[in-house]
Design a protein around this motif. Sequence first.
Motif, PDB file in Angstrom:
ATOM      1  N   ARG A 386       0.688  -1.176  -0.162  1.00 10.36           N
ATOM      2  CA  ARG A 386       0.117  -0.010  -0.105  1.00 10.36           C
ATOM      3  C   ARG A 386       0.951   1.143   0.019  1.00 10.36           C
ATOM      4  N   LYS A 387       2.079   1.230   0.955  1.00  9.18           N
ATOM      5  CA  LYS A 387       2.864   2.402   0.706  1.00  9.18           C
ATOM      6  C   LYS A 387       3.399   2.581  -0.575  1.00  9.18           C
ATOM      7  N   LYS A 389       2.055   2.056  -3.332  1.00  6.87           N
ATOM      8  CA  LYS A 389       0.925   2.276  -4.189  1.00  6.87           C
ATOM      9  C   LYS A 389       0.780   3.733  -4.097  1.00  6.87           C
ATOM     10  N   GLU A 390       0.841   3.924  -2.801  1.00  7.49           N
ATOM     11  CA  GLU A 390       0.825   5.574  -2.418  1.00  7.49           C
ATOM     12  C   GLU A 390       1.685   6.519  -3.134  1.00  7.49           C
ATOM     13  N   LYS A 391       2.945   5.729  -3.059  1.00  7.94           N
ATOM     14  CA  LYS A 391       4.261   6.608  -3.284  1.00  7.94           C
ATOM     15  C   LYS A 391       3.974   6.701  -4.912  1.00  7.94           C
ATOM     16  N   LYS A 399      -9.512  -2.644  -2.677  1.00  4.34           N
ATOM     17  CA  LYS A 399      -9.038  -2.212  -1.182  1.00  4.34           C
ATOM     18  C   LYS A 399      -9.375  -2.942   0.155  1.00  4.34           C
TER      19      LYS A 399
END
Length: 453
Positions: A386-387, A389-391, A399
Amino acid sequence: MDSNITNQQIQRGLKNRHIQMIALGGAIGTGLFYGSATVVKTAGPAITLSYLIGGIIIFFIMRALGEMAVDCPVSGSFSQYAYQYWGELPGFIAGWNYWFNYVVVGMAELSVVGTYMNYWYPDIPTWVTALACLVVVTFINTVNVKAYGELEFWFAIIKVLAIIGMIVFGVAMIVFGIGNSGQPVGISNLWEHGGFFPNGVLGVVMSLVLVMFSFGGVELVGITAGEAENPNKTIPQAINQVVWRILLFYIGAMGVILAIFPWNEIEATGSPFVQIFSHVGIPSAANLLNFVVLTAALSAYNSALYSNGRMLYGLAVQGNAPKFFGRLNSAGAPIIAILFSTAFTLLAVLISYLDPEKVFLYFMALATISIIINWATILIVQLKFRKHKEKTGEPILFKMPLHPISSYISLVFLAVVVVIMAFIPDLRFSLYIAPIWLLTLYIGFKLKTAAKN
């Protein structure tokens, strides 16, 4: 590394119904039909609460895996994700530990097959039955994946229909007294023999270890992702539907059983399903259910061997296992990986010969600690995924709900289960074996790295 490499030759022949039933087949096995007798002794009627708590955690774990599986549907599943988002060492450990887990699960399933056969043929040694089943299931796994999926679909259908039939029949006994001389049984057995919590809250807490073992296998949905015809659609459907179905079958089945029969009269060995119908004087139903629980064990072993072969194949493609494990036969099945896994499972036959009484408990303890490592890996990798993908700003199609709180709650819960195992003498030995196993994998990784350099 190209994440699609593992799909170049593996067949995409599994439909949504196959994937759902493979996951159900893995999770509805000896944990429910055999191990539940021990769990009932620990928690009494409150075992239904244990299954509910465990089911909620399993839902979070499944959604964590689903989030990654929809994004990148590969054979080898979360080993590949660990490799990609956490590092080479975690990927190596995750893959080999998953393989080890399902070798042990396969051993546990095989170890009780003989017990079920002894219900009809008490003179046949348990190890003979285990060996015969091993040979047959291994042969099945060498045919093409669509045939395997079809067989597992019907294997699981037998279990599902049997559980539904048993729940319906049990409700008929409770309400109308069918099978009880017309006298409604009612539900007072749920609290009359020491209360709903006969062993207190501690009994519920201690039962969580066996409950989590029962749920082991649901993550097979992730393993099948590389062979799903339409993973973006079938994986979310399978994950969302499998979880509530398993909860229904576990809580519904155990609730009915404990309503129609006093929990303190269920014997700790053998299937409680068969015991109850034998006790209430319905031998034909008992015989039918014994056939069902036998089929359930074969189905769960079938699922275990399937996942072993695919995980070992994925490891070979990654370069984390010898290349010959990546060899496929003409039907597209990883033949060498399957046969290698089968060779290790032969240990179950040997231990069934040496110590048939405690063999299931030994394997269950090892399977539980290894599956907890797998589940913890899924949750940690999902947080890293998730980190990432957020980056990068990439969209997430499926989700995980309540992220990241749900992941942290699940990780704490798994840690608590490990602590509980330390207080159960028959399970404690697995906590000694786990560090040795992880150290062995670390050494194996270092040797592999040194050989590559």
